[in-house]
Each structure stands twice: as C-alpha cells, then as structure tokens.
Motif scaffolding. Structure first.
Motif, PDB file in Angstrom:
ATOM      1  N   ALA A 267      17.493  -9.067   1.690  1.00  0.00           N
ATOM      2  CA  ALA A 267      17.414 -10.492   1.435  1.00  0.00           C
ATOM      3  C   ALA A 267      16.058 -11.059   1.812  1.00  0.00           C
ATOM      4  O   ALA A 267      15.900 -11.751   2.800  1.00  0.00           O
ATOM      5  CB  ALA A 267      18.507 -11.207   2.209  1.00  0.00           C
ATOM      6  N   LEU A 268      15.056 -10.739   1.059  1.00  0.00           N
ATOM      7  CA  LEU A 268      13.738 -11.296   1.320  1.00  0.00           C
ATOM      8  C   LEU A 268      13.232 -11.916   0.034  1.00  0.00           C
ATOM      9  O   LEU A 268      13.581 -11.491  -1.049  1.00  0.00           O
ATOM     10  CB  LEU A 268      12.778 -10.195   1.769  1.00  0.00           C
ATOM     11  CG  LEU A 268      13.023  -9.594   3.153  1.00  0.00           C
ATOM     12  CD1 LEU A 268      12.131  -8.392   3.361  1.00  0.00           C
ATOM     13  CD2 LEU A 268      12.760 -10.635   4.220  1.00  0.00           C
ATOM     14  N   ALA A 269      12.398 -12.935   0.191  1.00  0.00           N
ATOM     15  CA  ALA A 269      11.780 -13.488  -1.006  1.00  0.00           C
ATOM     16  C   ALA A 269      10.859 -12.420  -1.577  1.00  0.00           C
ATOM     17  O   ALA A 269      10.059 -11.829  -0.868  1.00  0.00           O
ATOM     18  CB  ALA A 269      11.005 -14.744  -0.647  1.00  0.00           C
ATOM     19  N   ARG A 270      11.017 -12.143  -2.843  1.00  0.00           N
ATOM     20  CA  ARG A 270      10.212 -11.095  -3.468  1.00  0.00           C
ATOM     21  C   ARG A 270       9.667 -11.642  -4.768  1.00  0.00           C
ATOM     22  O   ARG A 270      10.044 -12.727  -5.204  1.00  0.00           O
ATOM     23  CB  ARG A 270      11.083  -9.880  -3.769  1.00  0.00           C
ATOM     24  CG  ARG A 270      11.551  -9.143  -2.544  1.00  0.00           C
ATOM     25  CD  ARG A 270      12.456  -8.016  -2.927  1.00  0.00           C
ATOM     26  NE  ARG A 270      13.753  -8.490  -3.411  1.00  0.00           N
ATOM     27  CZ  ARG A 270      14.400  -7.966  -4.425  1.00  0.00           C
ATOM     28  NH1 ARG A 270      13.878  -6.970  -5.101  1.00  0.00           N
ATOM     29  NH2 ARG A 270      15.569  -8.436  -4.782  1.00  0.00           N
ATOM     30  N   ASP A 271       8.812 -10.859  -5.413  1.00  0.00           N
ATOM     31  CA  ASP A 271       8.382 -11.338  -6.721  1.00  0.00           C
ATOM     32  C   ASP A 271       8.541 -10.255  -7.780  1.00  0.00           C
ATOM     33  O   ASP A 271       7.958 -10.313  -8.833  1.00  0.00           O
ATOM     34  CB  ASP A 271       6.949 -11.876  -6.676  1.00  0.00           C
ATOM     35  CG  ASP A 271       6.009 -10.901  -6.000  1.00  0.00           C
ATOM     36  OD1 ASP A 271       6.402  -9.739  -5.838  1.00  0.00           O
ATOM     37  OD2 ASP A 271       4.897 -11.332  -5.632  1.00  0.00           O
TER      38      ASP A 271
ATOM     39  N   GLU B  56      17.745 -16.459  -2.184  1.00  0.00           N
ATOM     40  CA  GLU B  56      16.392 -16.332  -1.637  1.00  0.00           C
ATOM     41  C   GLU B  56      15.334 -16.567  -2.699  1.00  0.00           C
ATOM     42  O   GLU B  56      14.184 -16.883  -2.394  1.00  0.00           O
ATOM     43  CB  GLU B  56      16.191 -14.926  -1.053  1.00  0.00           C
ATOM     44  CG  GLU B  56      17.153 -14.553   0.053  1.00  0.00           C
ATOM     45  CD  GLU B  56      16.873 -15.302   1.342  1.00  0.00           C
ATOM     46  OE1 GLU B  56      15.730 -15.753   1.521  1.00  0.00           O
ATOM     47  OE2 GLU B  56      17.807 -15.457   2.143  1.00  0.00           O
ATOM     48  N   ASN B  57      15.694 -16.338  -3.954  1.00  0.00           N
ATOM     49  CA  ASN B  57      14.698 -16.388  -5.026  1.00  0.00           C
ATOM     50  C   ASN B  57      15.186 -17.239  -6.189  1.00  0.00           C
ATOM     51  O   ASN B  57      15.519 -16.717  -7.249  1.00  0.00           O
ATOM     52  CB  ASN B  57      14.391 -14.976  -5.537  1.00  0.00           C
ATOM     53  CG  ASN B  57      14.002 -14.034  -4.420  1.00  0.00           C
ATOM     54  OD1 ASN B  57      12.872 -14.032  -3.969  1.00  0.00           O
ATOM     55  ND2 ASN B  57      14.963 -13.240  -3.957  1.00  0.00           N
ATOM     56  N   PRO B  58      15.247 -18.541  -6.027  1.00  0.00           N
ATOM     57  CA  PRO B  58      15.710 -19.376  -7.129  1.00  0.00           C
ATOM     58  C   PRO B  58      14.857 -19.205  -8.391  1.00  0.00           C
ATOM     59  O   PRO B  58      15.343 -19.411  -9.501  1.00  0.00           O
ATOM     60  CB  PRO B  58      15.577 -20.809  -6.582  1.00  0.00           C
ATOM     61  CG  PRO B  58      15.269 -20.694  -5.144  1.00  0.00           C
ATOM     62  CD  PRO B  58      14.854 -19.316  -4.835  1.00  0.00           C
ATOM     63  N   LYS B  59      13.614 -18.757  -8.179  1.00  0.00           N
ATOM     64  CA  LYS B  59      12.722 -18.529  -9.327  1.00  0.00           C
ATOM     65  C   LYS B  59      13.334 -17.538 -10.312  1.00  0.00           C
ATOM     66  O   LYS B  59      13.176 -17.680 -11.516  1.00  0.00           O
ATOM     67  CB  LYS B  59      11.403 -17.939  -8.838  1.00  0.00           C
ATOM     68  CG  LYS B  59      10.463 -18.928  -8.192  1.00  0.00           C
ATOM     69  CD  LYS B  59       9.285 -18.132  -7.691  1.00  0.00           C
ATOM     70  CE  LYS B  59       8.210 -19.009  -7.082  1.00  0.00           C
ATOM     71  NZ  LYS B  59       7.122 -18.150  -6.577  1.00  0.00           N
ATOM     72  N   LEU B  60      13.999 -16.524  -9.748  1.00  0.00           N
ATOM     73  CA  LEU B  60      14.603 -15.502 -10.614  1.00  0.00           C
ATOM     74  C   LEU B  60      15.645 -16.156 -11.512  1.00  0.00           C
ATOM     75  O   LEU B  60      15.680 -15.914 -12.719  1.00  0.00           O
ATOM     76  CB  LEU B  60      15.242 -14.401  -9.759  1.00  0.00           C
ATOM     77  CG  LEU B  60      16.023 -13.335 -10.524  1.00  0.00           C
ATOM     78  CD1 LEU B  60      15.102 -12.513 -11.398  1.00  0.00           C
ATOM     79  CD2 LEU B  60      16.793 -12.417  -9.578  1.00  0.00           C
ATOM     80  N   GLY B  61      16.485 -17.012 -10.909  1.00  0.00           N
ATOM     81  CA  GLY B  61      17.516 -17.688 -11.691  1.00  0.00           C
ATOM     82  C   GLY B  61      16.903 -18.556 -12.776  1.00  0.00           C
ATOM     83  O   GLY B  61      17.364 -18.553 -13.926  1.00  0.00           O
ATOM     84  N   LYS B  62      15.846 -19.276 -12.411  1.00  0.00           N
ATOM     85  CA  LYS B  62      15.226 -20.174 -13.391  1.00  0.00           C
ATOM     86  C   LYS B  62      14.602 -19.388 -14.539  1.00  0.00           C
ATOM     87  O   LYS B  62      14.765 -19.740 -15.712  1.00  0.00           O
ATOM     88  CB  LYS B  62      14.153 -21.018 -12.698  1.00  0.00           C
ATOM     89  CG  LYS B  62      14.730 -22.064 -11.756  1.00  0.00           C
ATOM     90  CD  LYS B  62      13.619 -22.851 -11.095  1.00  0.00           C
ATOM     91  CE  LYS B  62      14.181 -23.809 -10.051  1.00  0.00           C
ATOM     92  NZ  LYS B  62      13.119 -24.410  -9.252  1.00  0.00           N
TER      93      LYS B  62
END
Lengths: 273, 346
Positions: free
Chosen positions: B17-21, B218-224
């Motif tokens: 559970a870490l912010a990743r890219d 952790e990564n709402p960017k992924l969902g978006k």
C-alpha cells in the motif's frame, strides 16, 4: 587425495542427505506462506498447514454438505477405477500385440510399422476425437489411458521378445514344442516380469492422461476436483490432492515392484547376478 | 535466507500500500472487455495515464480464471471479471476489491440450450454440461428456480469451455449452459433450442473492472486514468459512422471474429456507453438484491470459504446499501469515479 567419485556417505548421513531437499522445500514454503498470511490472513495462494489440515479434514472425513459424500474417497475411487481399467486393458493388449509381433515374423511384418506409427501419435491430441466417438462418459477416459500407453507397452514387449536368445526357441523346437507351446511355455513366463516393469514405467503417463481427461468433462475424480476448485483458487484443497496423487502413484509403483519380486523371484535374482 | 525470501516475496506482492506511479491491469477476451484491448492498442490508456503522470500496463491473459487468480495473488492492480467471480475469488480470498467501472451486463449472452426440447422444464433429469461454479452455473440455478426445479433435479457435468462446442456434437450431451461466442455456435446446430438466457434475469451478470481497494485508495490517479480512458473508448466505439465501425472492427479482430459476429455479441450485451447509464445500475436497489442472490448461490456451493457461516459472511458495499456483514466488507461498488466521468471532472 581421495577422488570425488569415491566419497560414499555413511548410511545415516545418506538418509539425512536424502531428506535435506524435502526439509528445505517445506521450510521455504512455510516462510513464504507466513509472509503472505501476515499481509492477508485469508490468502489462498500459499495456505498455512492449519488451513491445509482443515481442508483435508473437510474433504476426507466430513460428509459433503450438498451430496453427503466423503469427497476425497469418492474422487479416489472413481479415479482409481478409471486408471486401473485403462492400465489393465493396455497391459493385456500390449502383451498380446508385443509378444505376437516379436515372436511371429509374419505378424511382425504386418503390424510393426502400424505399431510404430500409432506410438508416435500424441494421445492428448486425439482427445476431442475420442470424446466424439466414445462420448463423454467413463468410456472415453478409459480409452484415452489405454490408447495412451498401449503402444509403449507393446513396443517394449516386442523388444523384449526379440531379445530372448534364439537358442531357447531352437531347443524348445528340438524337444518337439509347437508354436503355441513356445509362446505360452517359453516366451510368456519370461515376458511377464518385463510387462510389469513396462506398466510401472507407463503409470506416470497413465496418471497424466487420467487427469487430462477428468479436467475436460467429469462429475468426480481427483483431476476433476483439482480443476474445479482451481476456479476459486483453493490451494488448500489442490496441494493435499497433489500430495495424495503422488502417494498413490508411489504406492502403485512399489506394489508392482513387490509383486514382481514375489511372483518372479528368478527374474530379480537374474538381474542381480 | 528467511529474510531474503520475505524480501523477494514482498517485492513480488504488488498490493503493497504505497503511492506508486506504475500499475498493471489485466483483461481476457470477452465481448465486454475488448474495449481495453482497443484502448491499449490505440494509446488511449497511455494518454490518460500520462495525463495523471502514471504508467499503466495493460496485459492480456489468455485464460479468464487465470487472470483473476493472478489479480488475487497480487500480480495485477486491476482486472476484468464478473460480479460473481469478483465475490468468490478475490473477495473470498481476503483481497478487498472495488468495482471501479461497471461496464455492461449480460442481456442474452449467457444461455441454457437443450437438444430437441423447447422448454426449460424438460431439463429435469438430464445431464447438463457447463463450467461448474461459473456464471453459467449461476444462470442455470436462476433458471431452474423459475420453473420450480432445483439443482437436485439435474446432474451437472463440469466441462471445459474450450471443449464445449466439440462435446455438444456428441449424442450423450443433451443440455448445456454456456456463454457467447460458444452459445451462438451451439445454437447453430440443428434441433437446438435456447430455453433460458440472461435477458430473463437482466442486470444480474455484470462485467466489471475490479481494482484492489487499497491500491485505489492510495492512488486515486489510477482510478481517474482508468475511468477516463474507458469512457473515451466507449464514446469512440458507440459513435455512429466510420469511427465506431473502425473501433468495433478492431475489437472484433482481436477477439478472432468479424464485425458482424462482434455486433451480434454486442446485441445481447447491455453495454453502458455512458457513465450515467452505468450509474443507474450501480446506485440502484436492484444491485443489492442481485448481489444477495449471487452471495446466496455462492454460499450454497461453498465458494465463500470455510469460515463463512452464512451468505452474508462477506460484506458487499453498494451505493444503495450494504449486503451482509458490514464488519467484513471485501467487495465494493464505488460510484465515485464514474460520477466524476459523468460530471466531466476527469
């Protein structure tokens, strides 16, 4: 300096060396399983021994909720029935074909090329054809096993028949034996222990075909269960089933070896001297 | 040694559970998931990933169940699957999962076929070939309910989907339950009758993109990025004229059929081309009762695990309410990202 090839471990050390890889494997599994279970206690990929134990208990010693059957035993019984039937048919066919093609040049000339060609057909590739010809029931599974290993056994027996010294055949003939007497009294007894050896070697392939057939269409069996619970990744059921199959295969193999030494002690002694 | 193994394993576990890219999603061939193939191939997924400054790998897995297993074991951050499999595989395996995109529901794509009989009641006493414990099995159970039969009245024969069409040609197979494209293939055999299909239980077999809940949090960017890419692809494939035809042809070819074949499958699939349509189903009360049906079926077949003592053992959260144990929610229908897409905020 003593050469490497002359180092022989002492008996006790020998046993330990043999056990070492098993211990290491189990340890690696436990460490991996613990690491995953720590992150997710419901992890299904590498279940702990507790989960595996519970699954064994459920499959083997508790009646199934829906059918009331003890699943492991029902699966084992149907798989072993299929396997034994298939292997038995293959052994009988293989012995007859192998012996006749080896002993009678006329039959050999007619059947040997066919035997060679059929032994090269990959049986699993025939599976869809078998299903269409023999249906989806028990028959096609038994036929797959039989087709899969008969050519191997037949070719092996043919080989062994040809290896029997021609002096024996000449001697039997000078004593007045006819063809069928030679086949039954001279060749058959010498081929039986070889047949058992050939069956031992082909059992691995037999299991492979059995599980492949059960994976495609079945209502019970060891292979069926593994491919069914794979759908929801129940490694706690799959791992004990794999271990159980391995144990069954080992026991089959040892039983045949034992039968061979009991029934044909002269063969084992001949092999040793 | 032990440390090394733990280290290697924790590296393998991509669910940390870490912010990743850097993310990986998987999909398998099915009419409702071909848009992912198209989006990956046309760079639409990459475009959206770039917009949010992340990387998304889209990987095709040839075997559907294998793809879910890979996702469940943590090899992928997201994967395409049906609502039932999302409950029985990742959720039952303790992997908290979120339905990010509700893509479509089967509206005739799954069906029960009988040889030589044209009513479902005639199935009584027959052997039924199907992929056991799959949505086919669920559909059959739902169908049997409608004619007052139960699974005890038939015998289920577990049959691999790869061999379904071949075995249907044999005489001893008289009843099957399967999905498209196999279904259409089987129906083309003379004397075959479709006696029940998923359009009679609409909205119950739902195709989703499921994301690991923790990763998503952790990564709402992924969902978006994923939601944005999906609705761009939807807009393209549903467009009238050449643009839509080109897109659907590409999807058809990737699934080894042609445009006509793919359109035929789409006709029996209720695709949600707009986020508003997907939200209608996601926020409805009906979803709760559907998931209850699915959970009860799964519980009856032992799919919720040994620990489960009732069908509500695993909580299923939907916008209209939670079914089952609220203390053990492992499957969530989250309308947040679809709502953002509907509002044009992606």
């Amino acid at each position: 300096m003593k050469r490497m090839i002359n180092f022989k471990p002492a008996p006790a050390f020998n046993v330990m060396l043999g056990l070492l890889p098993f211990v290491l494997l189990v340890m690696a599994y436990v460490v991996g399983s613990d690491a995953r279970l720590e992150l997710n206690p419901n992890d299904k990929l590498l279940p702990g021994f507790e989960q595996i134990g519970a699954a064994i208990d459920r499959m083997a010693f508790e009646p199934n909720k829906r059918s009331g059957d003890y699943l492991l035993w029902v699966d084992t019984a149907s798989s072993l029935t299929r396997l034994s039937l298939g292997v038995l048919i293959a052994a009988v066919l293989g012995l007859v074909v192998g012996m006749l093609t080896g002993a009678l040049p006329l039959v050999g000339a007619g059947l040997s090329p066919l035997l060679t060609v059929t032994s090269l057909i990959p049986p699993l590739a025939l599976l869809p054809v078998l299903f269409i010809v023999f249906g989806l029931g028990e028959l096609s599974k038994v036929v797959l096993i039989a087709i899969g290993i008969t050519p191997f056994i037949a070719r092996d027996i043919q080989r062994r028949t040809l290896e029997i010294p021609s002096e024996q055949l000449v001697k039997a003939q000078t004593l007045g034996a006819n063809t069928s007497q030679i086949l039954i009294r001279v060749l058959l007894p010498q081929l039986m222990p070889r047949l058992i050896d050939a069956v031992r070697l082909s059992l691995g392939a037999g299991w492979l075909f059995l599980i492949a057939a059960e994976a495609i269409a079945a209502t019970d069996g060891l292979g069926y269960r593994i491919f069914l619970v794979r759908r929801y990744m129940s490694m706690d059921v799959i791992l004990p089933y794999v271990a159980w199959i391995t144990l069954l295969a080992f026991m089959f193999d040892q039983a045949l070896a034992w039968i061979n030494t009991r029934l044909y002690p002269w063969n084992a002694q001949g092999g040793r001297s | 040694m032990k440390r090394l193994i733990i280290l290697t394993l924790s590296l393998l576990l991509s669910s940390n559970a870490l912010a990743r890219d850097n993310f990986k999603i998987c999909w398998s061939i099915y009419v409702g998931w071909m848009p992912w193939a198209y989006g990956a191939e046309q760079g639409i997924v990459k475009k959206w990933a770039d917009k949010y400054d992340i990387e998304i790998d889209v990987v095709q897995i040839n075997d559907y169940i294998e793809s879910i297993n890979q996702y469940t074991s943590g090899q992928f951050d997201a994967c395409t699957m049906t609502n039932m499999d999302a409950l029985t595989i990742p959720a039952a395996g303790g992997v908290d999962s979120t339905a990010l995109v509700v893509g479509d529901f089967s509206n005739g794509n799954d069906g029960v076929v009988l040889k030589g009989a044209d009513s479902l009641a005639a199935i009584k006493g027959q052997n039924v070939n199907l992929v056991e414990l799959s949505v086919s099995h669920y559909l059959l159970a739902r169908g049997l309910d409608t004619v007052g039969l139960s699974e005890r009245d038939i015998t289920v024969v577990n049959t691999s989907d790869a061999d379904m069409v071949a075995v249907y040609g044999t005489d001893d197979v008289t009843a099957v339950t399967t999905w498209n494209p196999l279904l259409n293939e089987i129906l083309s055999v003379p004397n075959s009758h479709k006696v029940f299909d998923s359009s009679q239980v609409p909205g119950e077999i739902i195709d989703l993109l499921v994301v690991n809940t923790e990763t998503l949090k952790e990564n709402p960017k992924l969902g978006k990025a994923l939601t944005g890419a999906w609705y761009e692809i939807m807009a393209i494939m549903s467009a009238a004229g050449d643009e839509g035809i080109t897109a659907r042809t590409a999807m058809a070819e990737a699934s080894a059929t042609d445009l006509a074949g793919y359109d035929a499958q789409l006709a029996s699939t209720e695709m949600f081309y707009t986020p508003a349509a997907a939200l209608d189903l996601t926020t409805s009360k009906k979803l709760v009762s559907t998931m209850q049906n699915v959970a009860e079926f799964s519980f009856k077949h032992g799919l919720l695990g040994d620990g489960a003592d009732n069908a509500g053992f695993i909580g299923i959260e939907t916008p209209a309410g939670t079914y089952g144990n609220t203390g053990n929610v492992k499957l969530r229908f989250d309308p947040t990202y679809m709502q953002m897409a509907a509002d044009g905020k992606l």
